[in-house]
Design a protein around this motif. Structure first.
Motif, PDB file in Angstrom:
ATOM      1  N   CYS A  65       0.841  -1.197   0.000  1.00  0.00           N
ATOM      2  CA  CYS A  65       0.000   0.000   0.000  1.00  0.00           C
ATOM      3  C   CYS A  65       0.882   1.254   0.000  1.00  0.00           C
ATOM      4  O   CYS A  65       1.795   1.363   0.817  1.00  0.00           O
ATOM      5  CB  CYS A  65      -0.920   0.002   1.219  1.00  0.00           C
ATOM      6  N   CYS A  68      -0.300   3.282   3.715  1.00  0.00           N
ATOM      7  CA  CYS A  68      -0.012   2.753   5.057  1.00  0.00           C
ATOM      8  C   CYS A  68       1.067   1.676   5.036  1.00  0.00           C
ATOM      9  O   CYS A  68       1.395   1.109   6.076  1.00  0.00           O
ATOM     10  CB  CYS A  68      -1.295   2.205   5.691  1.00  0.00           C
ATOM     11  N   ARG A  70       0.992  -1.305   3.996  1.00  0.00           N
ATOM     12  CA  ARG A  70       0.524  -2.679   4.140  1.00  0.00           C
ATOM     13  C   ARG A  70       1.164  -3.544   3.056  1.00  0.00           C
ATOM     14  O   ARG A  70       1.114  -3.197   1.879  1.00  0.00           O
ATOM     15  CB  ARG A  70      -0.999  -2.704   3.987  1.00  0.00           C
ATOM     16  N   CYS A  80      -6.917  -1.289  -0.330  1.00  0.00           N
ATOM     17  CA  CYS A  80      -6.044  -1.775   0.736  1.00  0.00           C
ATOM     18  C   CYS A  80      -6.925  -2.320   1.853  1.00  0.00           C
ATOM     19  O   CYS A  80      -7.877  -1.648   2.272  1.00  0.00           O
ATOM     20  CB  CYS A  80      -5.170  -0.638   1.259  1.00  0.00           C
ATOM     21  N   CYS A  83      -6.115   0.246   5.267  1.00  0.00           N
ATOM     22  CA  CYS A  83      -6.505   1.662   5.369  1.00  0.00           C
ATOM     23  C   CYS A  83      -7.602   2.056   4.382  1.00  0.00           C
ATOM     24  O   CYS A  83      -8.126   3.157   4.461  1.00  0.00           O
ATOM     25  CB  CYS A  83      -5.287   2.568   5.179  1.00  0.00           C
TER      26      CYS A  83
END
Ligand SMILES: [Zn+2]
Length: 93
Positions: A65, A68, A70, A80, A83
């Motif tokens: 991501c 964030c 991820r 995502c 987030c």
């Protein structure tokens, strides 16, 4: 009107009408709305990796991501899962 334009118009609106005046509740509501809108504008994932199957053929695309960080998002994920950022995999073709 797309999300980008909506953000610009909201920003202008609140700059014109509320500039310099304290509006904490409204500011918070606007911040939440803007944040949600921003996440609707697709962003390219980071650290893109092409995943091949055992015979070496294209299987899927993986990335992180951009908001964030991820890890382990796949091309089948439109958003995502941490987030809620909308993801843009289109450039992969
Ligand atoms: Zn995220």
């Amino acid at each position: 009107m797309d999300e980008k334009e909506a953000i610009e118009r909201l920003t202008d609106h609140f700059r014109i009408h509320y500039d310099g005046r304290p509006t904490p509740y409204l500011d918070k509501a606007v911040a939440i709305t803007m944040n949600a809108l921003h996440k609707q504008i697709p962003k390219k994932p980071k650290n893109i990796k092409t995943i091949l199957d055992f015979s070496g053929r294209y299987y899927t695309t993986k990335g992180d991501c951009p908001v964030c960080n991820r890890e382990g998002l796949y091309k089948s994920d439109f958003y995502c899962n941490k987030c809620g950022q909308k993801l843009d995999w289109d450039f992969m073709g």
